[in-house]
Design a protein around this motif. Structure first.
Motif, PDB file in Angstrom:
ATOM      1  N   ASN A  74      14.644   0.309   0.526  1.00  0.00           N
ATOM      2  CA  ASN A  74      15.372   1.047  -0.516  1.00  0.00           C
ATOM      3  C   ASN A  74      16.512   0.232  -1.114  1.00  0.00           C
ATOM      4  OD1 ASN A  74      13.680   3.256  -0.366  1.00  0.00           O
ATOM      5  ND2 ASN A  74      15.016   4.413   1.021  1.00  0.00           N
ATOM      6  N   ALA A  75      17.020  -0.716  -0.360  1.00  0.00           N
ATOM      7  CA  ALA A  75      18.075  -1.581  -0.904  1.00  0.00           C
ATOM      8  C   ALA A  75      17.530  -2.511  -1.977  1.00  0.00           C
ATOM      9  CB  ALA A  75      18.712  -2.390   0.216  1.00  0.00           C
ATOM     10  N   LYS A  76      16.230  -2.829  -1.888  1.00  0.00           N
ATOM     11  CA  LYS A  76      15.599  -3.719  -2.855  1.00  0.00           C
ATOM     12  C   LYS A  76      14.738  -2.966  -3.869  1.00  0.00           C
ATOM     13  CE  LYS A  76      15.466  -7.737   0.199  1.00  0.00           C
ATOM     14  NZ  LYS A  76      14.624  -8.776   0.841  1.00  0.00           N
ATOM     15  N   ASN A  77      14.723  -1.644  -3.770  1.00  0.00           N
ATOM     16  CA  ASN A  77      13.910  -0.833  -4.692  1.00  0.00           C
ATOM     17  C   ASN A  77      12.454  -1.293  -4.709  1.00  0.00           C
ATOM     18  OD1 ASN A  77      16.123   0.669  -5.368  1.00  0.00           O
ATOM     19  ND2 ASN A  77      16.284  -0.078  -7.473  1.00  0.00           N
ATOM     20  N   THR A  78      11.914  -1.539  -3.528  1.00  0.00           N
ATOM     21  CA  THR A  78      10.572  -2.106  -3.421  1.00  0.00           C
ATOM     22  C   THR A  78       9.787  -1.406  -2.322  1.00  0.00           C
ATOM     23  OG1 THR A  78      11.393  -4.264  -4.163  1.00  0.00           O
ATOM     24  CG2 THR A  78       9.248  -4.226  -3.086  1.00  0.00           C
ATOM     25  N   VAL A  79       8.512  -1.205  -2.590  1.00  0.00           N
ATOM     26  CA  VAL A  79       7.583  -0.702  -1.581  1.00  0.00           C
ATOM     27  C   VAL A  79       6.504  -1.765  -1.370  1.00  0.00           C
ATOM     28  CG1 VAL A  79       6.159   0.541  -3.261  1.00  0.00           C
ATOM     29  CG2 VAL A  79       6.153   1.244  -0.865  1.00  0.00           C
ATOM     30  N   TYR A  80       6.041  -1.879  -0.135  1.00  0.00           N
ATOM     31  CA  TYR A  80       5.094  -2.924   0.238  1.00  0.00           C
ATOM     32  C   TYR A  80       3.818  -2.323   0.819  1.00  0.00           C
ATOM     33  CZ  TYR A  80       9.442  -5.593   0.127  1.00  0.00           C
ATOM     34  OH  TYR A  80      10.635  -6.149  -0.255  1.00  0.00           O
ATOM     35  N   LEU A  81       2.759  -3.088   0.730  1.00  0.00           N
ATOM     36  CA  LEU A  81       1.526  -2.751   1.424  1.00  0.00           C
ATOM     37  C   LEU A  81       1.016  -4.025   2.077  1.00  0.00           C
ATOM     38  CD1 LEU A  81      -0.493  -0.428   2.029  1.00  0.00           C
ATOM     39  CD2 LEU A  81      -1.891  -1.352   0.159  1.00  0.00           C
ATOM     40  N   GLN A  82       1.165  -4.090   3.400  1.00  0.00           N
ATOM     41  CA  GLN A  82       0.641  -5.216   4.164  1.00  0.00           C
ATOM     42  C   GLN A  82      -0.804  -4.909   4.518  1.00  0.00           C
ATOM     43  OE1 GLN A  82       2.090  -8.246   5.120  1.00  0.00           O
ATOM     44  NE2 GLN A  82       0.014  -8.733   5.822  1.00  0.00           N
ATOM     45  N   MET A  83      -1.709  -5.782   4.122  1.00  0.00           N
ATOM     46  CA  MET A  83      -3.136  -5.558   4.330  1.00  0.00           C
ATOM     47  C   MET A  83      -3.695  -6.673   5.201  1.00  0.00           C
ATOM     48  SD  MET A  83      -4.263  -4.345   0.496  1.00  0.00           S
ATOM     49  CE  MET A  83      -4.069  -5.980  -0.203  1.00  0.00           C
TER      50      MET A  83
END
Length: 124
Positions: A74-83
């Motif tokens: 949330n500090a970077k305004n980013t969501v990730y998907l590790q696949m």
């Protein structure tokens, strides 16, 4: 105005890994649930994973459980998907989506904003 921009897609061999990122522009990212969806040629867009505003609650489609991990910063305004351990069946355009709610939903129509998508191709 909300904008979502995905990155990290590409071509990978079966068994390989990719990490997708989705950068959010706008206000209030930490208040909203996020999801990753995918759409393969000739198929409907389906949910892959989702998480709540805090990341404390997550959902995974059965087809990716144990291989994919969704997370957010949330500090970077980013969501990730590790696949990990990708298979040719994972080949699709992957989209991130934002829901104007604190909790995730498994329904595509419950999401309010969408990114433009990033292509993932897995060769056998």
């Amino acid at each position: 105005q909300v904008q979502l921009v995905e990155s990290g897609g590409g071509l990978v061999q079966a068994g390989g890994s990719l990490r997708l990122s989705c950068a959010f522009s706008g206000r209030g990212f930490s208040n909203y649930a996020m999801g990753w969806f995918r759409q393969a040629p000739g198929k409907e867009r389906e949910i892959v994973a989702a998480l709540s505003w805090s990341g404390g609650s997550t959902y995974y489609a059965d087809s990716v459980k144990g291989r994919f991990t969704i997370s957010r910063d949330n500090a970077k305004n980013t969501v990730y998907l590790q696949m990990n351990n990708l298979t040719p069946e994972d080949t699709a355009v992957y989209y991130c989506a934002l829901r104007y709610d604190t909790e995730w939903s498994g329904l595509r129509d419950a999401y309010d904003y969408w990114g433009q998508g990033t292509q993932v191709a897995v060769s056998s």
